[in-house]
Motif scaffolding. Structure first.
Motif, short mmCIF file in Angstrom:
data_model
loop_
_atom_site.label_atom_id
_atom_site.label_comp_id
_atom_site.label_asym_id
_atom_site.label_seq_id
_atom_site.Cartn_x
_atom_site.Cartn_y
_atom_site.Cartn_z
N ALA A 1 -4.63 -17.55 -7.61
CA ALA A 1 -4.52 -16.56 -8.69
C ALA A 1 -3.31 -15.64 -8.46
O ALA A 1 -2.62 -15.25 -9.40
CB ALA A 1 -5.80 -15.74 -8.77
N ALA A 2 -3.05 -15.30 -7.20
CA ALA A 2 -1.89 -14.46 -6.89
C ALA A 2 -0.59 -15.18 -7.24
O ALA A 2 0.36 -14.58 -7.75
CB ALA A 2 -1.90 -14.07 -5.41
N TRP A 3 -0.53 -16.48 -6.98
CA TRP A 3 0.65 -17.26 -7.36
C TRP A 3 0.83 -17.28 -8.87
O TRP A 3 1.95 -17.10 -9.39
CB TRP A 3 0.52 -18.70 -6.85
CG TRP A 3 0.87 -18.92 -5.42
CD1 TRP A 3 0.01 -19.08 -4.37
CD2 TRP A 3 2.19 -18.97 -4.85
NE1 TRP A 3 0.70 -19.24 -3.20
CE2 TRP A 3 2.04 -19.19 -3.47
CE3 TRP A 3 3.46 -18.87 -5.39
CZ2 TRP A 3 3.14 -19.31 -2.61
CZ3 TRP A 3 4.56 -18.99 -4.54
CH2 TRP A 3 4.40 -19.20 -3.17
N ALA B 1 2.61 -13.91 -1.73
CA ALA B 1 1.60 -14.95 -1.96
C ALA B 1 1.72 -16.06 -0.92
O ALA B 1 0.71 -16.62 -0.47
CB ALA B 1 1.76 -15.51 -3.37
N LEU B 2 2.95 -16.38 -0.52
CA LEU B 2 3.15 -17.43 0.49
C LEU B 2 2.57 -17.01 1.83
O LEU B 2 1.89 -17.81 2.51
CB LEU B 2 4.65 -17.71 0.64
CG LEU B 2 5.03 -18.74 1.71
CD1 LEU B 2 4.42 -20.10 1.40
CD2 LEU B 2 6.56 -18.85 1.83
N GLY B 3 2.82 -15.75 2.24
CA GLY B 3 2.26 -15.28 3.51
C GLY B 3 0.74 -15.33 3.52
O GLY B 3 0.13 -15.78 4.50
N LEU B 4 0.12 -14.90 2.43
CA LEU B 4 -1.34 -14.96 2.35
C LEU B 4 -1.84 -16.40 2.37
O LEU B 4 -2.86 -16.71 3.00
CB LEU B 4 -1.81 -14.25 1.08
CG LEU B 4 -1.75 -12.72 1.09
CD1 LEU B 4 -2.04 -12.17 -0.30
CD2 LEU B 4 -2.74 -12.15 2.09
N THR B 5 -1.13 -17.29 1.68
CA THR B 5 -1.55 -18.69 1.64
C THR B 5 -1.51 -19.33 3.02
O THR B 5 -2.43 -20.05 3.41
CB THR B 5 -0.65 -19.48 0.66
OG1 THR B 5 -0.73 -18.87 -0.64
CG2 THR B 5 -1.08 -20.93 0.57
N ILE B 6 -0.42 -19.08 3.76
CA ILE B 6 -0.32 -19.63 5.12
C ILE B 6 -1.46 -19.10 5.99
O ILE B 6 -2.08 -19.84 6.76
CB ILE B 6 1.05 -19.27 5.73
CG1 ILE B 6 2.17 -19.99 4.98
CG2 ILE B 6 1.09 -19.62 7.22
CD1 ILE B 6 3.56 -19.58 5.41
N GLY C 1 -5.05 -5.88 -7.33
CA GLY C 1 -6.46 -6.15 -7.06
C GLY C 1 -6.69 -7.50 -6.42
O GLY C 1 -7.53 -7.65 -5.52
N ILE C 2 -5.94 -8.53 -6.86
CA ILE C 2 -6.12 -9.88 -6.32
C ILE C 2 -5.71 -9.95 -4.85
O ILE C 2 -6.44 -10.49 -4.01
CB ILE C 2 -5.31 -10.90 -7.15
CG1 ILE C 2 -5.93 -11.04 -8.55
CG2 ILE C 2 -5.28 -12.26 -6.46
CD1 ILE C 2 -5.09 -11.87 -9.50
N VAL C 3 -4.51 -9.43 -4.53
CA VAL C 3 -4.05 -9.55 -3.14
C VAL C 3 -4.86 -8.66 -2.21
O VAL C 3 -5.11 -9.03 -1.05
CB VAL C 3 -2.54 -9.25 -3.02
CG1 VAL C 3 -1.73 -10.25 -3.82
CG2 VAL C 3 -2.20 -7.83 -3.44
N ALA C 4 -5.30 -7.49 -2.71
CA ALA C 4 -6.16 -6.64 -1.88
C ALA C 4 -7.47 -7.37 -1.61
O ALA C 4 -7.97 -7.38 -0.47
CB ALA C 4 -6.43 -5.31 -2.58
N GLY C 5 -8.05 -8.00 -2.63
CA GLY C 5 -9.27 -8.75 -2.44
C GLY C 5 -9.11 -9.91 -1.48
O GLY C 5 -9.97 -10.17 -0.63
#
Length: 461
Positions: A450-452, A345-350, A283-287
């Motif tokens: 939160a994903a991390w 999580a790293l890809g989303l953060t970048i 749910g977190i990464v989809a959001g």
């Protein structure tokens, strides 16, 4: 001669396994994959053309609602369709869901106002949520077990192809014949897909024994409806001013969380190790991904004057990197579940960091395209692993519930994140203000954190 429930045929002296394109399955396989392709195309096409739709219909106040609304009502469609399939004939569920899907497309394509456009999107979302469940149940009823993995691989491919070319095609259609044909043109393809599927549906029937627990299923449907209403209220609050803008979200979020708890594994909202954290991370990464993605074309159109087709390039880049990362994670076993969670999580953060920097500094739009490709790569690494872990942590008795929970987390996580970013976007000035975009991506940054934090808890001790 067929054996093993139709999974092999006798050819000469050797038994040759049948595939999903064997004569008995060919048209239903092609038809169902086409339905998946059309659903994927619409999801990506709407993201690409929404800046144009919003401008033409004067619908800036309902921009986020046009995305969050279908996701919210889709949860109701999933729960109702699951109960209907268990107690009735999934063939009927498929026909009803496709009917709603097509009706929503027609209403959105003909809508003279943003209100009617959003109504069409809600009808489309309700049908889309039910369609997903119906297709999965029909796979179980039509194909023998040895072919299940193959048809699901076909569904995955049917989703990837539109992600590569869909945004650019949608942008080109919007610039030439008009954005309405992005919706209306798909209706004819939906009818074509159903003509392929209908003949194979004659042998699909409901269960011989109706399961008990009707009251429990009714309660689940009611809770799903409450989640949808709460999320819709949360999203609508973004266009309000004064105390309403801040009080409604608090009560709506509390109602959504309370209604969600029985629909998810115990401990999900507390990030308990194992399956609960898997569902929560989904749910977190989809959001994170989908609530940021809807603002990527809007950023490029409003801040850089890009055309819809050019704005769609960022979504295409993410689709390419998503497909490549999905292939890599399945190809190299050394990428374990925990490493996949960290890399995702790293890809989303970048990606979010690049969007935030672009919004604040006015950096080149190339940064947006390249940065968003990192988001696709992160999702491609992590998304499939969360599905695999869900099945690993499930038993035959709870596979349906856990799979449903994964889909519900997908939809509600995206819808709640969209509502939250919409409130931030509206409060900070809307599309005319770079600070508003920065506020959206700052919210996404909190979700990345939160994903991390939760990603390391997807493994049991």
């Amino acid at each position: 001669m067929s054996t093993d429930g139709g999974s092999t045929v006798q050819t000469g002296r050797l038994a040759k396994p049948e595939g999903v394109l064997a004569p008995r399955y060919r048209w239903v396989s092609v038809g169902m994959c086409l339905l998946v392709t059309l659903a994927a195309f619409e999801a990506l096409a709407v993201t690409t053309i929404m800046p144009t739709v919003s401008r033409e219909l004067d619908g800036a106040a309902l921009y986020a609602f046009a995305f969050a609304g279908p996701l919210a009502v889709g949860v109701v469609g999933m729960v109702v369709a699951g109960t209907w399939c268990d107690r009735g004939n999934p063939r009927t569920v498929l026909f009803a869901s496709v009917g709603l899907f097509g009706a929503g497309l027609i209403l959105a394509g003909l809508a003279p106002t943003m209100g009617l456009f959003v109504t069409g999107r809600l009808v489309h979302g309700l049908g889309g949520g039910a369609l997903t469940v119906a297709l999965y149940v029909i796979v179980a009823r039509v194909y023998p077990p040895p072919l299940h993995a193959r048809i699901f691989a076909g569904f995955a491919a049917a989703w990837v192809v539109p992600s590569l070319i869909g945004p650019v095609i949608a942008g080109a259609v919007a610039e030439t014949v008009g954005w309405r044909w992005v919706f209306l043109g798909v209706v004819a393809l939906v009818v074509l897909a159903m003509l392929m599927v209908v003949p194979a549906m004659r042998g699909v029937h409901g269960p011989e024994e109706r399961p008990a627990g009707g009251r429990t299923e009714l309660v689940r449907a009611g809770l799903a409806a409450l989640v949808a209403v709460a999320v819709l209220a949360l999203t609508l609050a973004a266009g309000s001013r004064g105390p309403v803008q801040w009080l409604v979200p608090v009560f709506a979020a509390a109602a959504a969380v309370a209604a969600l708890r029985p629909l998810l594994p115990v401990g999900t909202l507390r990030a308990r190790r194992g399956l609960p954290s898997v569902i929560l991370v989904r749910g977190i990464v989809a959001g994170t991904f989908f609530s940021a993605e809807v603002y990527v074309p809007l950023l490029m159109v409003t801040q850089y004057g890009a055309s819809p087709a050019v704005a769609g390039l960022a979504l295409t880049a993410a689709g390419l990197s998503w497909a490549a990362a999905s292939w890599a994670q399945g190809r190299f076993p050394a990428i374990g579940h925990r490493l996949a969670a960290r890399l995702g999580a790293l890809g989303l953060t970048i990606a979010i960091a690049s969007l935030l920097v672009t919004a604040l500094t006015g950096a080149s739009p190339v940064v947006v395209v390249v940065g968003w490709a990192f988001a696709g790569a992160g999702m491609g690494l992590l998304y499939p692993r969360l599905g695999v872990l869900t099945l690993e942590y499930s038993t035959p008795a709870d596979q349906g519930f856990n799979s449903s929970a994964l889909s519900i987390a997908d939809s509600t996580g995206s819808a709640i994140a969209l509502a939250t970013t919409a409130i931030a976007f509206s409060a900070l000035g809307g599309a005319a203000s770079p600070i508003a975009f920065a506020g959206v991506f700052a919210v996404n940054g909190v979700l990345c954190l939160a994903a991390w934090l939760c990603g390391g808890r997807i493994h049991r001790r």
